[in-house]
Design an enzyme around this catalytic site. Structure first.
Site, short mmCIF file in Angstrom:
data_model
loop_
_atom_site.label_atom_id
_atom_site.label_comp_id
_atom_site.label_asym_id
_atom_site.label_seq_id
_atom_site.Cartn_x
_atom_site.Cartn_y
_atom_site.Cartn_z
CB ALA A 12 8.23 -5.51 -22.69
CG ASP A 36 10.20 -9.07 -21.71
OD1 ASP A 36 10.02 -8.10 -20.95
OD2 ASP A 36 10.39 -10.24 -21.31
CB THR A 140 15.66 0.19 -8.75
OG1 THR A 140 14.63 1.03 -9.24
CG2 THR A 140 16.17 0.70 -7.42
CG LEU A 172 7.04 4.76 -13.49
CD1 LEU A 172 6.02 3.80 -12.90
CD2 LEU A 172 7.11 4.55 -14.97
CB ALA A 232 13.79 8.86 -4.00
CB CYS A 285 9.49 0.11 -5.71
SG CYS A 285 9.43 -0.09 -7.49
#
Ligand code: NAD
Ligand code: UDX
Length: 486
Positions: A12, A36, A140, A172, A232, A285
């Site tokens: 979550a 979670d 990921t 996102l 990406a 990320c």
């Protein structure tokens, strides 16, 4: 696989919460339960609205537009729970959206993704599932993770139960998550090229087709889908490191990075996005995923490929340090005992997230120089700032910084942070710091003179600030024009 009627999302967090809230909003016929293992996080997702405004201010993730969607769906077809097993059991489709941080120790430490949260979620699914399901990698993950998940599922599940694994990475960006989710550039679904794999992919696609045009849903093989996510992010981060490398050239030549970026971006093959020069990129990320790509390349014996991508991160580290160094140098080579105001601590605007924020590197640098740092951010809680700046024994350069977080003050407004400061350093691009939104004249009056502004986001109107009296240094803007002709 039958059409999806019940979804479980494990994790979550910043991805699971917003993503599955949108699914619940756009698919009223599907029950969505987000689970979670962290009870505090689930309690926050279930927190009551503010009695005065009615807003859900207690949610664990701040995203513009998120609280309205949660308010609309929670208790209708959107549920937050710590009962992981029950949610798995009743789901037709399970998203695995747990964290995959960089490994801190052991093989691949500092590069490889730590997959133990993915593995324990997968084992849990295998153990408790009493019917066949579609399992979707939302986290990921390194290329070919689905294959390890498959082995775990097949070796631990009850007889007669079948799992299909899909890869459906999330693209996102924080701060614009709701917009990105409502109108994604693309939804990527990777599956095995088997009848059952294709059927699972069609079922997931049907969920998205409730609001995403079918031509934006791109079906690929599993491994391409997994790798596309790393690719990406690597390509996006590479653009920022590229523009930041050019910003350094601008600062020494009198060229302007605004003009250079605009000139290059007008070429349709390059395009205008992601060419904003900055103190450096942050966020949970980019660095993690590039390190992951570097590790993958190295494991495949492709050292030149690994070195190529590693350079994107090295340029970013250099940019952050170059900026901090410039501040010290400009303040007559010492900031010891000086008050330095920092505006913005999150890794970008419209989020309270500080993971890998460039502000952490820069503020730590200032602390090592024994400055007094006063920080204002519109969304980051005070305790988070202290947690991010608390001293570890040694930092990456081997330097031991002063103990605790004394000399760090967290303020509740920009004006308060800047009072009596020698310099204002802008580190995240919140709109409220712009010249039209903040009373920079008032800030100037209350500062020590000469009063400096260091614009780490190249976002302020430097001419306006100079008219007020400030000495301004912005990333990617060179020396005064008169010098530049020499
Ligand atoms: P996060 O840390 O905010 O959330 C992950 C949650 O998973 C945590 O609350 C954790 O308690 C929970 N969790 C871990 N193991 C669990 C288990 N076994 N059972 C139940 N819950 C468990 O992470 P995030 O930012 O949401 O990222 C999740 C994944 O999505 C990562 O792989 C990340 O790389 C990827 N991603 C993140 C973003 C982003 O902007 N944050 C964007 C795209 C992709
Ligand atoms: C990124 C990807 O954009 C997203 O697709 C992926 O799913 C997750 O990683 P995020 O990290 O949330 O999203 O934000 P992003 O907008 O990409 O910004 C990352 C960092 O780069 C921020 O620190 C931002 O300020 C910085 N940045 C971005 C720049 O310095 N210049 C730019 O031109 C763009």
């Amino acid at each position: 696989h039958p059409p999806v009627r019940s979804i479980c999302c494990i994790g979550a967090g910043y991805v699971g919460g917003p993503t599955c809230s949108i699914i619940a909003a756009r698919c009223p016929h599907i029950d969505v339960t987000i689970v979670d293992i962290n009870p505090a996080r689930i309690a926050a997702w279930n927190s009551d609205p503010d009695p005065l405004t009615g807003d859900l201010t207690g949610l664990p993730v701040f995203e513009p537009g998120l609280s309205d969607i949660v308010k609309e769906c929670r208790g209708r077809n959107l549920f937050f729970s710590t009962d992981v097993d029950e949610a798995i059991r009743k789901a037709d489709l399970v998203f695995v959206s747990v964290n995959t941080p960089t490994k801190k120790s052991g093989v691949g430490a500092g590069y490889a993704a730590d997959l133990h949260y993915v593995e324990s979620s997968t084992r849990r699914i295998a153990q408790v599932a009493t019917s066949s399901k579609i399992i979707v990698e939302k986290s990921t993950v390194p290329c070919r993770t689905a294959s390890s998940m498959r082995v775990i599922l097949e070796s631990n599940s009850r007889p007669g139960i079948h799992f299909d694994i899909l890869s459906n990475p999330e693209f996102l960006a924080e701060g614009t998550a709701m917009r990105d989710l409502q109108a994604p550039d693309r939804v990527l679904i990777g599956s095995l090229d088997t009848e059952s794999g294709q059927c699972a992919a069609d079922r997931l696609s049907e969920v998205y087709e409730n609001w995403v045009p079918a031509e934006r849903i791109y079906m690929t093989g599993l491994w391409s889908s997994e790798l596309s996510k790393l690719a990406a992010n690597a390509l996006l981060a590479q653009r920022i490191s590229s523009i930041n490398s050019l910003a350094a050239i601008c600062e020494s030549t009198g060229a302007s990075i605004h003009e250079v970026a605009h000139a290059c971006g007008l070429d349709r093959r390059i395009g205008p996005q992601f060419l904003q020069a900055s103190v450096g990129f942050g966020g949970s990320c980019f660095q993690k995923d590039i390190l992951n790509l570097v590790y993958l390349s190295e494991s495949l014996g492709l050292t030149p490929v690994a070195n190529y991508w590693k350079q994107v991160i090295e340029m970013n580290e250099w940019s952050k340090n170059r900026f901090a160094h410039k501040v010290v140098q400009t303040l007559f080579n010492t900031i010891t005992g000086k008050k330095v105001a920092v505006l913005g601590f999150s890794f970008k605007d419209n989020t309270g997230d500080t993971r890998e924020s460039p502000a952490i590197t820069v503020c730590r640098f200032f602390r090592r120089e024994l400055a007094r740092v006063s920080i204002y951010d519109p969304k980051v809680p005070e305790a988070q700032i202290h947690a991010d700046l608390v001293d570890r024994e040694h930092d990456a350069t081997g330097v031991v910084a002063p103990q605790g977080t004394n000399n760090v003050t967290v303020c509740s407004s920009a004006l308060e942070a800047c009072k009596d400061a020698e310099a204002v350093v802008v580190l995240s691009p919140w709109r409220e710091f712009r010249c039209e939104n903040l009373d920079w004249g008032h800030i100037y009056e209350n500062m020590s003179k000469p009063a400096f502004v260091f614009d780490g986001r190249a976002m302020l109107d430097a001419e306006k600030l100079k008219k007020i009296g400030f000495k301004v240094h912005a990333v990617g803007t060179g020396p005064e024009k008169t010098d530049a002709w020499l």
